[in-house]
Write a protein that holds these residues in place. Structure first.
Motif: not given
Lengths: 132, 90
Positions: A1-28
């Motif tokens: 149960m605790r492992e699933i919570i850790i996985m979900i939290l880390a996945t959401i955080g990594v998606m935010f980081i990845f979208s930020t770095s994508l926006a660093m490249l794409r924003k004008p």
């Protein structure tokens, strides 16, 4: 149960980081990039460190993680604001799709003071349509 | 799939791709402010990588380095912004 919570939290955080770095490249524009970095990356770092605190489940690690989260939450907006202000003073060009620029001509070029009533000073960055 | 495998095969590659994307902006960046904000972002991503490594190797000592990196990120961004503004003034 605790492992699933850790996985979900880390996945959401990594998606935010990845979208930020994508926006660093794409924003004008510099200002849009600074805005994206100061918001989304703060949340990503906070979520990943929170996952670390849940994984170890000790007082010492939790204290360290909370200290880093608080420090990042306090300092990243200050740094981004100072950088955006410096970029505005050095007349970095603005994207052409910007609708309102209320700071235009409001800063004193000598003393770097902000006027509240309408002025027409020399600090007004021009708009470019050149993608960078 | 265990927690360690998940972190090793999914989270770390995503963070690596983000480092590459930010580094392209760091090399390309038209103005100096672009490069400074890319540097700030690189240090924030490295904090995340340190936290993920401390989970995969079960070593909580790495988090001290993360705290140090947060301090360095703030100091470098503030100093660069200060001197960028100062250079324009004279």
């Amino acid at each position: 149960m605790r492992e699933i919570i850790i996985m979900i939290l880390a996945t959401i955080g990594v998606m935010f980081i990845f979208s930020t770095s994508l926006a660093m490249l794409r924003k004008p524009d510099v200002y849009l990039r600074i805005s994206v970095t100061s918001k989304a990356s703060t949340l990503g770092v906070g979520l990943i460190l929170f996952a670390t605190a849940i994984f170890f489940n000790e007082y010492s690690v939790t204290t360290r993680a909370i200290a880093v989260i608080l420090f990042v939450f306090l300092t990243v907006p200050i740094g981004s604001h100072m950088l955006a202000r410096a970029a505005y003073f050095t007349k970095t060009p603005i994207w052409k799709g910007t609708e309102i620029d209320e700071l235009q001509g409001q800063y004193d070029p000598e003393t770097h003071e902000l006027y509240s009533e309408k002025n027409n000073t020399s600090i007004k960055p021009e708009k470019t349509d050149k993608p960078s | 799939m265990s927690l360690q495998e998940y972190f090793h095969f999914i989270i770390i590659p995503l963070l690596g791709i983000s480092v590459i994307l930010v580094f392209i902006r760091f090399v390309k960046g038209p103005s100096l402010a672009d490069r400074v904000i890319a540097l700030d972002m690189l240090i924030l991503i490295s904090i995340c990588i340190i936290a993920v490594y401390s989970i995969t190797f079960n070593q909580s000592t790495f988090l001290d380095i993360a705290m140090l990196f947060a301090l360095i990120a703030f100091l470098s961004t503030t100093a660069y912004a200060f001197y960028l503004e100062k250079r324009e003034r004279k």
